[in-house]
Design a protein around this motif. Structure first.
Motif, PDB file in Angstrom:
ATOM      1  N   ALA A 127       0.720  -1.242  -0.080  1.00 13.48           N
ATOM      2  CA  ALA A 127       0.094   0.037   0.037  1.00 13.48           C
ATOM      3  C   ALA A 127       0.898   1.138   0.103  1.00 13.48           C
ATOM      4  O   ALA A 127       1.899   1.238   0.390  1.00 13.48           O
ATOM      5  CB  ALA A 127      -0.889  -0.075   1.273  1.00 13.48           C
ATOM      6  N   LEU A 128       0.466   2.264  -0.770  1.00  9.39           N
ATOM      7  CA  LEU A 128       1.187   3.705  -0.616  1.00  9.39           C
ATOM      8  C   LEU A 128       2.585   3.407  -1.205  1.00  9.39           C
ATOM      9  O   LEU A 128       3.591   4.101  -0.776  1.00  9.39           O
ATOM     10  CB  LEU A 128       1.211   4.283   0.691  1.00  9.39           C
ATOM     11  N   GLY A 129       2.832   2.163  -2.084  1.00  7.60           N
ATOM     12  CA  GLY A 129       4.012   2.002  -2.591  1.00  7.60           C
ATOM     13  C   GLY A 129       5.085   1.403  -1.620  1.00  7.60           C
ATOM     14  O   GLY A 129       6.209   1.144  -1.953  1.00  7.60           O
ATOM     15  N   LYS A 130       4.556   0.882  -0.381  1.00  5.92           N
ATOM     16  CA  LYS A 130       5.512   0.320   0.459  1.00  5.92           C
ATOM     17  C   LYS A 130       4.749  -1.044   0.948  1.00  5.92           C
ATOM     18  O   LYS A 130       3.705  -1.470   0.467  1.00  5.92           O
ATOM     19  CB  LYS A 130       5.787   0.976   1.598  1.00  5.92           C
ATOM     20  N   CYS A 131       5.691  -1.866   1.796  1.00  4.42           N
ATOM     21  CA  CYS A 131       5.098  -3.479   2.108  1.00  4.42           C
ATOM     22  C   CYS A 131       4.647  -3.501   3.579  1.00  4.42           C
ATOM     23  O   CYS A 131       5.262  -2.845   4.366  1.00  4.42           O
ATOM     24  CB  CYS A 131       6.396  -4.246   1.843  1.00  4.42           C
ATOM     25  N   LEU A 132       3.828  -4.203   3.878  1.00  4.05           N
ATOM     26  CA  LEU A 132       3.143  -4.698   5.009  1.00  4.05           C
ATOM     27  C   LEU A 132       4.308  -5.639   5.716  1.00  4.05           C
ATOM     28  O   LEU A 132       4.969  -6.438   4.903  1.00  4.05           O
ATOM     29  CB  LEU A 132       2.041  -5.621   4.857  1.00  4.05           C
ATOM     30  N   ASP A 133       5.067  -5.286   6.990  1.00  2.00           N
ATOM     31  CA  ASP A 133       6.240  -5.600   7.154  1.00  2.00           C
ATOM     32  C   ASP A 133       5.990  -6.025   8.825  1.00  2.00           C
ATOM     33  O   ASP A 133       5.153  -5.335   9.524  1.00  2.00           O
ATOM     34  CB  ASP A 133       7.375  -4.433   7.271  1.00  2.00           C
ATOM     35  N   VAL A 134       6.488  -6.858   9.248  1.00  2.00           N
ATOM     36  CA  VAL A 134       6.603  -7.217  10.760  1.00  2.00           C
ATOM     37  C   VAL A 134       7.826  -6.683  11.310  1.00  2.00           C
ATOM     38  O   VAL A 134       8.929  -6.808  10.868  1.00  2.00           O
ATOM     39  CB  VAL A 134       6.705  -8.957  10.873  1.00  2.00           C
ATOM     40  N   VAL A 135       7.408  -5.666  12.228  1.00  2.91           N
ATOM     41  CA  VAL A 135       8.347  -4.970  13.040  1.00  2.91           C
ATOM     42  C   VAL A 135       9.591  -5.806  13.496  1.00  2.91           C
ATOM     43  O   VAL A 135       9.491  -6.791  14.229  1.00  2.91           O
ATOM     44  CB  VAL A 135       7.939  -4.206  14.159  1.00  2.91           C
ATOM     45  N   ASP A 136      10.915  -5.343  13.107  1.00  3.21           N
ATOM     46  CA  ASP A 136      12.069  -5.897  13.643  1.00  3.21           C
ATOM     47  C   ASP A 136      12.251  -7.347  13.183  1.00  3.21           C
ATOM     48  O   ASP A 136      13.044  -8.102  14.018  1.00  3.21           O
ATOM     49  CB  ASP A 136      12.441  -5.699  15.054  1.00  3.21           C
ATOM     50  N   ARG A 137      11.769  -7.894  12.208  1.00  2.00           N
ATOM     51  CA  ARG A 137      11.597  -9.239  11.737  1.00  2.00           C
ATOM     52  C   ARG A 137      11.259 -10.333  12.707  1.00  2.00           C
ATOM     53  O   ARG A 137      11.865 -11.466  12.913  1.00  2.00           O
ATOM     54  CB  ARG A 137      13.089  -9.389  11.247  1.00  2.00           C
ATOM     55  N   SER A 138      10.526  -9.891  13.784  1.00  2.00           N
ATOM     56  CA  SER A 138      10.216 -10.613  14.792  1.00  2.00           C
ATOM     57  C   SER A 138       9.281 -11.941  14.116  1.00  2.00           C
ATOM     58  O   SER A 138       8.531 -11.587  13.508  1.00  2.00           O
ATOM     59  CB  SER A 138       9.448  -9.992  15.904  1.00  2.00           C
ATOM     60  N   THR A 139       9.257 -13.116  14.900  1.00  2.00           N
ATOM     61  CA  THR A 139       8.287 -14.150  14.552  1.00  2.00           C
ATOM     62  C   THR A 139       7.708 -14.483  15.913  1.00  2.00           C
ATOM     63  O   THR A 139       6.921 -15.502  15.902  1.00  2.00           O
ATOM     64  CB  THR A 139       9.155 -15.405  14.218  1.00  2.00           C
ATOM     65  N   ALA A 140       7.621 -13.497  16.926  1.00  2.00           N
ATOM     66  CA  ALA A 140       6.804 -13.796  18.143  1.00  2.00           C
ATOM     67  C   ALA A 140       5.504 -13.379  18.086  1.00  2.00           C
ATOM     68  O   ALA A 140       5.102 -12.453  17.482  1.00  2.00           O
ATOM     69  CB  ALA A 140       7.501 -13.001  19.449  1.00  2.00           C
ATOM     70  N   ASP A 141       4.636 -13.899  19.008  1.00  2.00           N
ATOM     71  CA  ASP A 141       3.334 -13.550  19.113  1.00  2.00           C
ATOM     72  C   ASP A 141       3.330 -12.165  19.492  1.00  2.00           C
ATOM     73  O   ASP A 141       4.115 -11.643  20.496  1.00  2.00           O
ATOM     74  CB  ASP A 141       2.593 -14.518  20.125  1.00  2.00           C
ATOM     75  N   GLY A 142       2.424 -11.341  18.995  1.00  2.00           N
ATOM     76  CA  GLY A 142       2.231  -9.871  19.462  1.00  2.00           C
ATOM     77  C   GLY A 142       3.123  -9.028  18.625  1.00  2.00           C
ATOM     78  O   GLY A 142       3.159  -7.859  18.778  1.00  2.00           O
ATOM     79  N   ALA A 143       4.038  -9.393  17.677  1.00  2.00           N
ATOM     80  CA  ALA A 143       4.816  -8.552  17.102  1.00  2.00           C
ATOM     81  C   ALA A 143       3.885  -7.681  16.081  1.00  2.00           C
ATOM     82  O   ALA A 143       3.042  -8.236  15.148  1.00  2.00           O
ATOM     83  CB  ALA A 143       5.800  -9.232  16.248  1.00  2.00           C
ATOM     84  N   SER A 144       4.303  -6.299  16.172  1.00  2.00           N
ATOM     85  CA  SER A 144       3.419  -5.534  15.552  1.00  2.00           C
ATOM     86  C   SER A 144       3.717  -5.748  13.846  1.00  2.00           C
ATOM     87  O   SER A 144       4.864  -5.903  13.654  1.00  2.00           O
ATOM     88  CB  SER A 144       3.540  -4.073  15.876  1.00  2.00           C
ATOM     89  N   VAL A 145       2.760  -5.124  12.954  1.00  2.00           N
ATOM     90  CA  VAL A 145       2.899  -5.129  11.823  1.00  2.00           C
ATOM     91  C   VAL A 145       2.825  -3.405  11.351  1.00  2.00           C
ATOM     92  O   VAL A 145       2.335  -2.570  12.025  1.00  2.00           O
ATOM     93  CB  VAL A 145       1.937  -5.889  10.643  1.00  2.00           C
ATOM     94  N   GLN A 146       3.833  -2.969  10.602  1.00  2.00           N
ATOM     95  CA  GLN A 146       3.790  -1.816   9.987  1.00  2.00           C
ATOM     96  C   GLN A 146       4.063  -1.523   8.623  1.00  2.00           C
ATOM     97  O   GLN A 146       4.022  -2.610   7.706  1.00  2.00           O
ATOM     98  CB  GLN A 146       5.266  -0.981  10.614  1.00  2.00           C
ATOM     99  N   LEU A 147       4.379  -0.257   7.797  1.00  2.00           N
ATOM    100  CA  LEU A 147       4.823   0.044   6.502  1.00  2.00           C
ATOM    101  C   LEU A 147       6.096   0.235   6.553  1.00  2.00           C
ATOM    102  O   LEU A 147       6.630   0.828   7.276  1.00  2.00           O
ATOM    103  CB  LEU A 147       3.870   0.976   5.975  1.00  2.00           C
TER     104      LEU A 147
END
Length: 370
Positions: A80-100
């Motif tokens: 979206a808006l030219g960028k990617c849906l991304d998991v913050v800090d490459r985390s694989t943990a439950d509760g890791a936020s997503v961002q642009l």
């Protein structure tokens, strides 16, 4: 980790391993654009329509703006808006936020839309989730262990079909199948090799195509420890694979024809036959198989599509003619594994096949054992 590939000869030493992780039924993401609807009829939204790196991705009333227009580009990303849906800090943990974030091709930006309407990050094997099961505007999205709950269900841009390469396995699905693979075994190398055998995974119904792809990759996974090993691990065996009775001998050297690639091609006569079929001098330069990913994949496809080994049919024919996955095992390593010789190895292959058909959203069919 190896097995002999023989032209009418007995096979030796089966590879040990199965694919890692619990995998989900999926359909590949395809090029499409639109809103991603979820809990309480609300949409996946970029906070403030801000395209800056690190902008929160949240739940919000659907409004049709660019902040909610997601492109399913077919490369495993959601944009979206030219960028990617991304998991913050490459985390694989439950509760890791997503961002642009800027699209980088990282595993934390790969998403697979499943047949069950989950959106899964394969690296974490977790689902896109609405934090706290809240439907309030501005609720942050995160990844969480997949539960099947309503706060993990989404209506995403079109899923289904094939990857941009025309292969029935998308790159995201390939990555999910082989989370610990060696970087040598690239998806692009595999898709580049497909032109050598255009009937592979393109024959019959959509179900048959997916079953054949899953069967090939399951056997490959078993042979290489989950696409980890490029060459045979037991170096003591290396001098054994030269058959001097062949008129062409072993021009690359006595110890040059050890197992390599996704089906661990070995013996001088197999390098000669595969090279002749592929238009490559593999007899003179067997190292191509361990240095060029596309060549490595082509040798695996050569065996799959043209050799019967200890079986009565090629693995390709076994799948497209409905003989079942068990016959692919017989053609690859039947003399050491089938008819009760090594049921644990057969089970390892069947387990991988069941996982991979699940990822592709297709029934495994019958006759799984040999």
């Amino acid at each position: 980790m190896r097995r002999r590939l023989l032209l009418g000869r007995a096979t030796v030493l089966a590879a040990l391993s199965a694919v890692l992780g619990t995998l989900l039924t999926v359909a590949p993401a395809q090029a499409a654009e639109g809103s991603v609807g979820g809990l309480a009829g609300k949409c996946v939204d970029v906070a403030g329509a801000n395209s800056a790196n690190g902008t929160a991705v949240q739940l919000y009333d659907c409004n049709g703006t660019g902040a909610q227009r997601w492109n399913n580009a077919g490369d495993g990303t959601l944009r979206a808006l030219g960028k990617c849906l991304d998991v913050v800090d490459r985390s694989t943990a439950d509760g890791a936020s997503v961002q642009l974030w800027d699209c980088s091709g990282g595993a934390n930006q790969q998403w697979v839309v499943t047949a069950a309407r989950d959106i899964v990050n394969p690296a974490a094997n977790k689902c896109l989730d609405v934090r706290g099961n809240s439907s309030a505007n501005g609720t942050r999205l995160q990844i969480w262990t997949c539960t099947g709950a309503a706060n993990q269900k989404w209506n995403a841009p079109a899923s289904g079909g094939t990857s941009p390469s025309g292969f029935v396995v998308s790159e995201a699905q390939f990555n999910q199948m082989f989370p610990g693979r060696n970087s040598f075994y690239t998806y692009s190398g595999l898709t580049a090799a497909l032109s050598a055998y255009p009937g592979f995974a393109r024959t019959g119904s959509d179900t048959t195509k997916k079953q054949e792809a899953a069967a090939f990759l399951a056997n490959v996974s078993h042979e290489t420890g989950g696409l980890v090993h490029i060459v045979e691990q037991n170096t003591a065996n290396y001098p054994h694979y030269c058959d001097w009775s062949q008129s062409y001998g072993c021009p690359a050297g006595q110890a040059a024809y050890y197992g390599r690639g996704p089906i661990q091609l070995s013996w001088n006569f197999n390098y000669k036959a595969a090279g002749d079929a592929l238009g490559l001098d593999l007899l003179g330069n067997p190292w191509l198989v361990q240095n060029d990913a596309s060549v490595a994949w082509k040798t695996g496809l050569w065996y799959w599509n043209t050799q019967s080994g200890p079986g009565s049919m090629t693995p390709h024919n076994a799948m497209v003619n409905g003989a079942g996955f068990g016959q692919t095992i017989r053609s690859i390593n039947g003399s050491l594994e089938c008819d009760g010789r090594n049921p644990a190895q057969v089970q390892s292959r069947v387990d991988a096949y069941n996982r991979f058909t699940s990822i592709l959203g297709v029934s495994p069919g019958g006759n799984l054992y040999c």
